[in-house]
Design a protein around this motif. Structure first.
Motif, PDB file in Angstrom:
ATOM      1  N   SER A 234       0.913  -1.207  -0.054  1.00 24.50           N
ATOM      2  CA  SER A 234      -0.268   0.123   0.009  1.00 24.50           C
ATOM      3  C   SER A 234       0.840   0.901  -0.056  1.00 24.50           C
ATOM      4  O   SER A 234       1.726   1.560   0.885  1.00 24.50           O
ATOM      5  CB  SER A 234      -0.828  -0.154   0.978  1.00 24.50           C
ATOM      6  OG  SER A 234      -1.464  -1.093   1.255  1.00 24.50           O
ATOM      7  N   VAL A 235       0.584   1.962  -1.106  1.00 24.18           N
ATOM      8  CA  VAL A 235       0.967   2.805  -0.923  1.00 24.18           C
ATOM      9  C   VAL A 235      -0.067   4.365  -1.253  1.00 24.18           C
ATOM     10  O   VAL A 235      -0.308   3.893  -2.396  1.00 24.18           O
ATOM     11  CB  VAL A 235       2.712   3.157  -2.522  1.00 24.18           C
ATOM     12  CG1 VAL A 235       2.467   4.790  -2.482  1.00 24.18           C
ATOM     13  CG2 VAL A 235       3.630   1.814  -2.532  1.00 24.18           C
ATOM     14  N   ASN A 236       0.698   5.086  -0.249  1.00 26.00           N
ATOM     15  CA  ASN A 236      -0.847   5.711  -0.302  1.00 26.00           C
ATOM     16  C   ASN A 236      -0.501   7.269  -0.202  1.00 26.00           C
ATOM     17  O   ASN A 236       0.587   7.199   0.250  1.00 26.00           O
ATOM     18  CB  ASN A 236      -1.081   5.935   1.461  1.00 26.00           C
ATOM     19  CG  ASN A 236      -2.378   5.075   1.583  1.00 26.00           C
ATOM     20  OD1 ASN A 236      -3.052   5.208   0.482  1.00 26.00           O
ATOM     21  ND2 ASN A 236      -1.534   4.343   2.254  1.00 26.00           N
TER      22      ASN A 236
ATOM     23  N   ASN B 275       8.886   6.170  -3.828  1.00 19.74           N
ATOM     24  CA  ASN B 275       7.510   5.368  -3.975  1.00 19.74           C
ATOM     25  C   ASN B 275       6.350   7.162  -5.327  1.00 19.74           C
ATOM     26  O   ASN B 275       6.852   8.228  -4.626  1.00 19.74           O
ATOM     27  CB  ASN B 275       6.471   6.278  -2.662  1.00 19.74           C
ATOM     28  CG  ASN B 275       6.962   5.348  -1.345  1.00 19.74           C
ATOM     29  OD1 ASN B 275       7.232   4.574  -1.408  1.00 19.74           O
ATOM     30  ND2 ASN B 275       6.695   5.830  -0.131  1.00 19.74           N
TER      31      ASN B 275
ATOM     32  N   THR C 286      -0.101   5.030  -7.020  1.00 16.97           N
ATOM     33  CA  THR C 286      -0.338   3.623  -6.521  1.00 16.97           C
ATOM     34  C   THR C 286      -1.495   3.519  -7.165  1.00 16.97           C
ATOM     35  O   THR C 286      -2.639   4.518  -7.973  1.00 16.97           O
ATOM     36  CB  THR C 286      -1.065   4.037  -5.148  1.00 16.97           C
ATOM     37  OG1 THR C 286      -1.484   2.508  -4.987  1.00 16.97           O
ATOM     38  CG2 THR C 286      -2.530   4.957  -4.636  1.00 16.97           C
ATOM     39  N   SER C 287      -2.222   2.459  -8.118  1.00 18.25           N
ATOM     40  CA  SER C 287      -3.546   2.117  -8.034  1.00 18.25           C
ATOM     41  C   SER C 287      -4.382   1.786  -7.535  1.00 18.25           C
ATOM     42  O   SER C 287      -5.655   0.455  -8.336  1.00 18.25           O
ATOM     43  CB  SER C 287      -3.538   1.896 -10.071  1.00 18.25           C
ATOM     44  OG  SER C 287      -2.670   0.488  -9.750  1.00 18.25           O
TER      45      SER C 287
ATOM     46  N   GLN D 230      -3.592  -2.149  -3.063  1.00 12.74           N
ATOM     47  CA  GLN D 230      -1.974  -2.718  -2.870  1.00 12.74           C
ATOM     48  C   GLN D 230      -1.430  -2.781  -4.325  1.00 12.74           C
ATOM     49  O   GLN D 230      -0.519  -3.368  -4.259  1.00 12.74           O
ATOM     50  CB  GLN D 230      -2.337  -3.884  -2.664  1.00 12.74           C
ATOM     51  CG  GLN D 230      -2.827  -5.098  -1.233  1.00 12.74           C
ATOM     52  CD  GLN D 230      -1.726  -4.397  -0.027  1.00 12.74           C
ATOM     53  OE1 GLN D 230      -0.464  -5.114  -0.319  1.00 12.74           O
ATOM     54  NE2 GLN D 230      -2.189  -4.179   0.850  1.00 12.74           N
TER      55      GLN D 230
ATOM     56  N   GLY E  48       1.902  -0.356  -6.168  1.00 13.42           N
ATOM     57  CA  GLY E  48       1.730   0.782  -6.344  1.00 13.42           C
ATOM     58  C   GLY E  48       2.878   0.903  -6.912  1.00 13.42           C
ATOM     59  O   GLY E  48       3.271  -0.474  -7.718  1.00 13.42           O
TER      60      GLY E  48
END
Lengths: 319, 417
Positions: free
Chosen positions: B165-167, B186, B189-190, B193, B195
């Motif tokens: 998870s890249v937020n 980083n 993200t789409s 999970q 990224g």
């Protein structure tokens, strides 16, 4: 000496005309007068004109509201009448004339009189209205994106025809209100002839737009056609509906055209955003049988495109 | 039964290992991690946040370009600040950017040598455990374990596919391997999970070229990067094989490169449609962020085949005309960045092809990058009574010569079967 007295409205429209041979003319609200005016601000015996052998002299009979030379505070009492004098009494006006008063030159029949008579001919009138309705329904047909039936096309087309008939009707109404001939048939015939000419100019414009490349900057000239047509229509409306001088007719037609096109141009201009991220380009196309122009090669097209980059850079410099 | 137990135990131990590892990594690296924030000078409040990490003992910090883009474009409007793990704040100076790979190097004042992240000299292997660090949604620094899944195949500018998870807010944060060496940054993200990371070698290149010669002006650096990248893209495309494909009775090109992907749609299922239309759309599924209201670097091609069903030619052409009246760019731009479009049109027959088109070409110039343009081309066939073939493309941020070369090749590639 004879005396002619015209009852006129405030806008100098003629309401009635009287000619007298006697030496004294009496005007007032009372029934004993030579001219009886139905205006509550006028006295029963208001004014008399007497001929003293040389001149006509007005005498106000000490009326309550007085008699005045037009638009002035000068009392008309003891006034020596000159031909063409306008005298205000109460809310009414009269003009006093002598028999030798000059009249304007006779107006020749307009060269358009034949055209005007032609367009009012019932067959021509009906066919031009029908043609208009037909073209209108054809346009509704072209714009419909789903399957349709005839009534769905006819109802808006007839509606549009009635809407367009409002213009000649309105002109006729104004003619009627200003004591001119109504001539509604002539107005209808002429207006619909021009509405149909507008369609023709539309088709012509599309053909030009479709065929000519942007190297031919004729679009500006083409848009003048509908403006010229509108001017002619307004000019003819004036000719049919009103007696007016040639100069006045041109002024009126010009003002109406300016109002119509200038107005819509100003509205467009005010709605136009300062910047648009969308390109505006000419993508008008027609069926292949309207294609008359020679096609260019890819290389020529690329060469023309190349010129745009500099133009874009120029416009980017303007902040 | 015994075997099952062992398996479970193994699972436990490996999970425990990962958690422990993450904790350890976080504790050790936290002093070199920062939250990067742009403060709007007029209101005094932060207007955007992201993460960053120190890459040299002298205080150079790496982050994403999009985190500091506001400052890069409007240095007078914002001031740039860092917030470290102890809550200390300080000013930052923008040193260098890589707008194509969404990277930026900023600098803080340091009094003494400081710990910093070491950039890896190897690429991870597929399945390798990685740890992403950052400050999501301003919630505080966190560490997210995940897996390296290779490079994204369809992208022109390389991106690592990271399962984890890249937020938002973690943008610009480092992704390290278990040896605490940076392997990625980083960037996007789409969701769920998936990224995306910028590979570390892009940062290595930027860092090395900065050490050799720092850029004189960020604007000029960006301009050069945009030109170079688009030039590379167009020359790759022009050198690639252009396959001919059927679309209805028309022939259209498809370019044989992995980063341009095509999608299709038609109204063949609608029985009451009076016009049969099939659309193929091919595009580069990435673009370059310059500001939140200005994207560039995109390329999109669209082809439409139309066929009249029980329809008069006049009406067919009328509906057809309505469909081509309003073409526009698929990306955002505002007055501040671009000029108005300038357009020209003509009737064109490509020399080698048997088709007559009404063709339109439009271009607009970038205000801050004078050699770059957006272009739009639209062509509509006008030689068949009840069939039509429309070909259209837009390219953003391209130089004049590449634009013309692409346009010429494209025009010569569309025809009737």
């Amino acid at each position: 000496m004879e005396l002619i007295i015209e009852e006129i409205s405030r806008g100098h429209k003629l309401l009635g005309r009287h000619k007298f041979t006697q030496q004294t003319v009496k005007i007032g609200r009372g029934y004993a007068n030579d001219i009886i005016l139905d205006d509550p601000h006028i006295c029963a015996d208001h004014i008399t004109f007497n001929h003293d052998g040389d001149n006509w002299i007005a005498s106000d009979l000490q009326s309550i509201n007085g008699s005045f030379l037009e638009n002035s505070k000068h009392s008309a009492d003891k006034h020596i009448i000159r031909s063409g004098d306008v005298i205000s009494m109460g809310k009414s006006q009269i003009r006093v004339l002598f028999p030798d008063h000059p009249v304007e030159e006779s107006v020749t029949f307009s060269t358009f009189e034949n055209l005007i008579t032609f367009t009012r001919h019932p067959a021509i009138l009906i066919s031009s209205i029908l043609l208009f309705t037909f073209v209108a329904s054809f346009i509704f047909y072209l714009n419909s994106t789903t399957k349709f039936n005839l009534t769905q096309l006819l109802v808006p087309a007839v509606g549009m025809t009635l809407l367009f008939a409002l213009w000649p009707s309105m002109v006729s109404l104004i003619s009627h209100l200003t004591k001119h001939d109504t001539r509604i048939m002539n107005q209808l015939g002429m207006s619909f002839l021009f509405f149909n000419l507008m369609w023709v100019s539309d088709v012509f414009e599309s053909i030009v737009d479709f065929n000519l490349s942007s190297n031919w900057p004729v679009t500006g000239i083409i848009t003048l056609i509908p403006i010229a047509l509108a001017f002619c229509l307004f000019w003819l409306n004036c000719t049919i509906g009103f007696h007016m001088t040639a100069k006045r007719r041109i002024t009126v037609a010009f003002s109406l055209t300016a109002l119509l096109f200038g107005g819509s141009y100003v509205i467009q201009l005010s709605k136009k955003p300062d910047f648009s991220p969308w390109p505006s380009y000419n993508a008008s196309i027609m069926t292949p049988n309207f294609l008359f122009s020679q096609s260019s090669s890819t290389q020529e097209f690329i060469a023309n495109s190349e010129k745009l980059f500099e133009k874009a850079q120029e416009s980017a410099k303007k902040k | 039964m015994k075997g099952y137990f062992t398996f479970l135990l193994l699972c436990f131990s490996s999970m425990g290992y990962a958690t422990e590892k993450a904790e350890h990594i976080f504790k050790e690296l936290a002093p070199s991690l920062y939250q990067i924030r742009l403060i709007d000078k007029a209101s005094g409040e932060k207007s955007s946040i992201g993460s960053g990490f120190q890459i040299s003992k002298e205080g150079l910090i790496a982050t994403n370009y999009h985190v500091v883009s506001g400052f890069a474009r409007h240095p007078a409007k914002y001031k740039m600040e860092y917030l470290d793990n102890l809550g200390n704040k300080g000013a930052l100076i923008l040193k260098s950017v890589d707008v194509i790979n969404d990277l930026a190097i900023v600098k803080r004042e340091v009094n003494a040598n400081m710990p910093y992240f070491v950039l890896s000299d190897t690429t991870p292997i597929k399945g390798e455990k990685l740890f992403s660090l950052g400050n999501p949604h301003d919630l505080g620094m966190i560490v997210v374990p995940g897996t390296y899944n290779g490079l994204k195949k369809e992208s022109f500018n390389q991106r690592i596919h990271f399962t984890g998870s890249v937020n938002s807010g973690m943008s610009g944060g480092p992704v390290v391997n278990e040896f605490k060496k940076v392997v990625g940054i980083n960037v996007a993200t789409s969701g769920n999970q998936i990224g995306f990371l910028v590979p570390h070698d892009k940062l290595v290149n930027l860092f090395n070229s900065y050490k050799v010669s720092p850029p004189e002006s960020i604007d000029q650096q960006m301009s050069e990067q945009l030109s170079q990248s688009q030039d590379k893209l167009i020359s790759t495309i022009l050198a690639a094989k252009w396959n001919i494909k059927h679309l209805g009775k028309g022939l259209i090109p498809t370019i044989d490169v992995p980063f341009i992907r095509c999608w299709g749609e038609s109204n063949a299922d609608k029985a009451d449609a009076i016009l049969l239309a099939a659309v193929a759309n091919c595009s580069l599924e990435e673009n370059t962020y310059i500001t939140s209201r200005f994207f560039t670097g995109s390329l999109e091609m669209e082809f439409q085949y139309m066929h009249a069903k029980e329809l008069s030619d006049t009406k067919f052409y009328h509906l057809y005309e309505n469909r081509i009246k309003r073409a526009g760019p698929p990306y955002k731009a505002i007055k501040e960045n671009v000029s108005q479009y300038q357009c020209q049109h003509d009737i064109v027959s490509p020399s080698k092809q048997n088709i007559k088109n009404k063709a339109v070409f439009c271009t607009r110039a970038y205000k801050d990058f004078p050699q770059l343009f957006d272009i739009l081309y639209l062509s509509a066939s006008v030689d068949k009574n009840n069939q039509a073939l429309v070909s259209h493309f837009t390219i953003a941020g391209i130089e004049r010569d590449s634009a013309l070369a692409f346009t010429e090749k494209f025009m010569e590639s569309v025809t009737w079967n």
